[in-house]
Write a protein that holds these residues in place. Structure first.
Motif, PDB file in Angstrom:
ATOM      1  N   PRO A 206      11.434  -2.932   4.628  1.00 55.79           N
ATOM      2  CA  PRO A 206      11.060  -3.496   5.922  1.00 55.79           C
ATOM      3  C   PRO A 206      10.428  -4.883   5.804  1.00 55.79           C
ATOM      4  CG  PRO A 206       9.459  -1.863   5.255  1.00 55.79           C
ATOM      5  CD  PRO A 206      10.551  -1.856   4.223  1.00 55.79           C
ATOM      6  N   GLY A 207      10.664  -5.696   6.831  1.00 54.43           N
ATOM      7  CA  GLY A 207       9.999  -6.984   6.939  1.00 54.43           C
ATOM      8  C   GLY A 207       8.676  -6.800   7.679  1.00 54.43           C
ATOM      9  N   ILE A 208       8.042  -7.894   8.012  1.00 55.62           N
ATOM     10  CA  ILE A 208       6.729  -7.855   8.656  1.00 55.62           C
ATOM     11  C   ILE A 208       6.765  -7.106   9.979  1.00 55.62           C
ATOM     12  CG2 ILE A 208       4.954  -9.279   9.752  1.00 55.62           C
ATOM     13  CD1 ILE A 208       5.452 -11.354   7.511  1.00 55.62           C
ATOM     14  N   ASP A 209       7.721  -7.413  10.839  1.00 57.37           N
ATOM     15  CA  ASP A 209       7.784  -6.763  12.156  1.00 57.37           C
ATOM     16  C   ASP A 209       7.973  -5.259  12.031  1.00 57.37           C
ATOM     17  OD1 ASP A 209       7.412  -9.185  13.421  1.00 57.37           O
ATOM     18  OD2 ASP A 209       9.553  -9.535  13.730  1.00 57.37           O
ATOM     19  N   GLU A 210       8.881  -4.835  11.153  1.00 57.52           N
ATOM     20  CA  GLU A 210       9.128  -3.404  10.965  1.00 57.52           C
ATOM     21  C   GLU A 210       7.898  -2.705  10.404  1.00 57.52           C
ATOM     22  OE1 GLU A 210      11.137  -5.793   9.749  1.00 57.52           O
ATOM     23  OE2 GLU A 210      13.002  -5.534  10.865  1.00 57.52           O
ATOM     24  N   CYS A 211       7.212  -3.353   9.470  1.00 57.92           N
ATOM     25  CA  CYS A 211       5.991  -2.791   8.883  1.00 57.92           C
ATOM     26  C   CYS A 211       4.920  -2.594   9.955  1.00 57.92           C
ATOM     27  CB  CYS A 211       5.486  -3.709   7.772  1.00 57.92           C
ATOM     28  SG  CYS A 211       3.945  -3.180   7.004  1.00 57.92           S
TER      29      CYS A 211
ATOM     30  N   GLY B 280      -4.222  -1.441  16.607  1.00 53.54           N
ATOM     31  CA  GLY B 280      -3.668  -2.759  16.336  1.00 53.54           C
ATOM     32  C   GLY B 280      -3.380  -2.905  14.855  1.00 53.54           C
ATOM     33  N   ALA B 281      -2.469  -3.814  14.530  1.00 50.52           N
ATOM     34  CA  ALA B 281      -2.122  -4.061  13.135  1.00 50.52           C
ATOM     35  C   ALA B 281      -1.713  -5.521  12.986  1.00 50.52           C
ATOM     36  CB  ALA B 281      -0.988  -3.141  12.692  1.00 50.52           C
ATOM     37  N   SER B 282      -1.946  -6.046  11.801  1.00 51.39           N
ATOM     38  CA  SER B 282      -1.530  -7.413  11.518  1.00 51.39           C
ATOM     39  C   SER B 282      -1.261  -7.574  10.031  1.00 51.39           C
ATOM     40  CB  SER B 282      -2.588  -8.425  11.978  1.00 51.39           C
ATOM     41  OG  SER B 282      -3.821  -8.173  11.366  1.00 51.39           O
ATOM     42  N   VAL B 283      -0.455  -8.555   9.705  1.00 53.06           N
ATOM     43  CA  VAL B 283      -0.236  -8.976   8.328  1.00 53.06           C
ATOM     44  C   VAL B 283      -0.849 -10.361   8.239  1.00 53.06           C
ATOM     45  CG1 VAL B 283       1.471  -9.572   6.575  1.00 53.06           C
ATOM     46  CG2 VAL B 283       1.868  -7.602   8.075  1.00 53.06           C
ATOM     47  N   VAL B 284      -1.758 -10.524   7.280  1.00 53.30           N
ATOM     48  CA  VAL B 284      -2.584 -11.733   7.223  1.00 53.30           C
ATOM     49  C   VAL B 284      -2.531 -12.363   5.834  1.00 53.30           C
ATOM     50  CG1 VAL B 284      -4.946 -12.614   7.502  1.00 53.30           C
ATOM     51  CG2 VAL B 284      -4.147 -10.724   8.935  1.00 53.30           C
ATOM     52  N   ASP B 285      -2.488 -13.679   5.796  1.00 51.39           N
ATOM     53  CA  ASP B 285      -2.644 -14.423   4.549  1.00 51.39           C
ATOM     54  C   ASP B 285      -4.134 -14.687   4.388  1.00 51.39           C
ATOM     55  OD1 ASP B 285      -3.158 -16.817   2.935  1.00 51.39           O
ATOM     56  OD2 ASP B 285      -0.982 -16.973   2.812  1.00 51.39           O
ATOM     57  N   TRP B 286      -4.748 -14.123   3.342  1.00 51.57           N
ATOM     58  CA  TRP B 286      -6.199 -14.221   3.223  1.00 51.57           C
ATOM     59  C   TRP B 286      -6.683 -15.563   2.693  1.00 51.57           C
ATOM     60  CZ3 TRP B 286      -8.013 -14.427  -1.843  1.00 51.57           C
ATOM     61  CH2 TRP B 286      -7.240 -13.847  -2.830  1.00 51.57           C
ATOM     62  N   THR B 287      -5.804 -16.381   2.155  1.00 51.90           N
ATOM     63  CA  THR B 287      -6.265 -17.703   1.725  1.00 51.90           C
ATOM     64  C   THR B 287      -6.369 -18.665   2.898  1.00 51.90           C
ATOM     65  OG1 THR B 287      -4.019 -18.356   1.107  1.00 51.90           O
ATOM     66  CG2 THR B 287      -5.422 -17.508  -0.640  1.00 51.90           C
ATOM     67  N   SER B 288      -5.452 -18.548   3.865  1.00 50.65           N
ATOM     68  CA  SER B 288      -5.473 -19.443   5.022  1.00 50.65           C
ATOM     69  C   SER B 288      -6.132 -18.815   6.245  1.00 50.65           C
ATOM     70  CB  SER B 288      -4.047 -19.856   5.387  1.00 50.65           C
ATOM     71  OG  SER B 288      -3.320 -18.729   5.864  1.00 50.65           O
ATOM     72  N   GLY B 289      -6.164 -17.473   6.277  1.00 51.85           N
ATOM     73  CA  GLY B 289      -6.709 -16.782   7.437  1.00 51.85           C
ATOM     74  C   GLY B 289      -5.739 -16.691   8.602  1.00 51.85           C
ATOM     75  N   LEU B 290      -4.464 -16.976   8.352  1.00 52.34           N
ATOM     76  CA  LEU B 290      -3.460 -16.952   9.412  1.00 52.34           C
ATOM     77  C   LEU B 290      -2.778 -15.589   9.503  1.00 52.34           C
ATOM     78  CD1 LEU B 290      -1.737 -20.400   8.890  1.00 52.34           C
ATOM     79  CD2 LEU B 290      -3.418 -19.768  10.632  1.00 52.34           C
TER      80      LEU B 290
ATOM     81  N   ASP C 157       2.086   2.907   1.178  1.00 49.42           N
ATOM     82  CA  ASP C 157       3.538   2.988   1.063  1.00 49.42           C
ATOM     83  C   ASP C 157       4.199   1.816   1.789  1.00 49.42           C
ATOM     84  OD1 ASP C 157       6.089   4.361   0.463  1.00 49.42           O
ATOM     85  OD2 ASP C 157       6.143   4.645   2.647  1.00 49.42           O
ATOM     86  N   MET C 158       3.720   1.503   2.993  1.00 45.20           N
ATOM     87  CA  MET C 158       4.279   0.387   3.755  1.00 45.20           C
ATOM     88  C   MET C 158       4.102  -0.928   3.009  1.00 45.20           C
ATOM     89  SD  MET C 158       3.121   1.037   7.656  1.00 45.20           S
ATOM     90  CE  MET C 158       2.326   2.616   7.807  1.00 45.20           C
ATOM     91  N   ALA C 159       2.912  -1.135   2.467  1.00 46.84           N
ATOM     92  CA  ALA C 159       2.628  -2.386   1.756  1.00 46.84           C
ATOM     93  C   ALA C 159       3.508  -2.516   0.513  1.00 46.84           C
ATOM     94  CB  ALA C 159       1.148  -2.452   1.371  1.00 46.84           C
ATOM     95  N   ASP C 160       3.786  -1.388  -0.166  1.00 45.90           N
ATOM     96  CA  ASP C 160       4.645  -1.427  -1.345  1.00 45.90           C
ATOM     97  C   ASP C 160       6.088  -1.765  -0.995  1.00 45.90           C
ATOM     98  OD1 ASP C 160       2.539  -0.818  -3.003  1.00 45.90           O
ATOM     99  OD2 ASP C 160       3.042   1.310  -3.174  1.00 45.90           O
ATOM    100  N   ARG C 161       6.527  -1.381   0.195  1.00 49.35           N
ATOM    101  CA  ARG C 161       7.911  -1.624   0.615  1.00 49.35           C
ATOM    102  C   ARG C 161       8.082  -2.924   1.381  1.00 49.35           C
ATOM    103  NH1 ARG C 161       9.476   1.722   4.420  1.00 49.35           N
ATOM    104  NH2 ARG C 161       7.467   2.660   4.816  1.00 49.35           N
ATOM    105  N   LEU C 162       6.992  -3.555   1.797  1.00 55.32           N
ATOM    106  CA  LEU C 162       7.044  -4.760   2.621  1.00 55.32           C
ATOM    107  C   LEU C 162       7.749  -5.893   1.889  1.00 55.32           C
ATOM    108  CD1 LEU C 162       6.201  -6.316   5.184  1.00 55.32           C
ATOM    109  CD2 LEU C 162       4.038  -6.795   4.036  1.00 55.32           C
ATOM    110  N   VAL C 163       8.684  -6.514   2.589  1.00 54.75           N
ATOM    111  CA  VAL C 163       9.421  -7.658   2.036  1.00 54.75           C
ATOM    112  C   VAL C 163       8.924  -8.900   2.763  1.00 54.75           C
ATOM    113  CG1 VAL C 163      11.669  -8.758   1.798  1.00 54.75           C
ATOM    114  CG2 VAL C 163      11.443  -6.286   1.484  1.00 54.75           C
ATOM    115  N   LEU C 164       8.431  -9.852   1.996  1.00 56.15           N
ATOM    116  CA  LEU C 164       7.953 -11.117   2.560  1.00 56.15           C
ATOM    117  C   LEU C 164       8.953 -12.209   2.193  1.00 56.15           C
ATOM    118  CD1 LEU C 164       4.222 -10.789   1.529  1.00 56.15           C
ATOM    119  CD2 LEU C 164       5.181 -10.409   3.786  1.00 56.15           C
TER     120      LEU C 164
END
Length: 137
Positions: free
Chosen positions: A2-7, A19-29, A129-136
């Motif tokens: 899965p990509g970000i939206d599917e995750c 709520g859920a989000s995928v975040v870049d912790w270096t930029s905070g975005l 499990d989701m994080a292990d399958r996540l495709v960025l």
């Protein structure tokens, strides 16, 4: 894979998910967000949770026994020494799960659960499990 939206949609199917989000912790975005945000603004919430993730990931106090050679920007290990961070309050759980990637990763998945309806143990297992399958990318 899965990509970000599917995750994020999969995370929102967990009992009690608010709520859920995928975040870049270096930029905070926020790379993606769905559902509610605790403060009403997904971008502000991403920046705030990124501070917590960065603190946990960059300090040796949270490294596994025996230490870790991981350092921000290093290619030796593609993930910080921390797997996840759990924050609880009176009405909810916040679970931050770091994502391992084949490149230098600075991404985590943030899941906000309602305390009365959520199952923290189940959410932690499913989020891993989701994080292990996540495709960025």
């Amino acid at each position: 894979m899965p990509g970000i939206d599917e995750c994020l949609l999969e995370a929102m199917r967990l009992p009690g998910a608010r709520g859920a989000s995928v975040v870049d912790w270096t930029s905070g975005l926020a790379l993606g967000a769905v559902g509610e945000s605790r403060n009403g603004d997904h971008e502000e919430g991403a920046a705030e949770t990124a501070e917590l993730a960065r603190l946990a990931a960059e300090h040796l106090a949270f490294a596994p026994a025996g230490g870790s050679d991981w350092a921000p920007g290093s290619a030796a290990d593609k993930a910080p020494p921390v797997e996840d961070v759990i924050v609880t309050n009176r009405d909810g759980y916040h679970l931050l799960r770091f994502v391992r990637t084949t490149f230098d990763s600075s991404v985590f998945v943030h899941l906000w659960l309602d305390r009365a309806e959520g199952n923290l143990a189940l959410a932690r297992i499913r989020l891993a499990d989701m994080a292990d399958r996540l495709v960025l990318g």
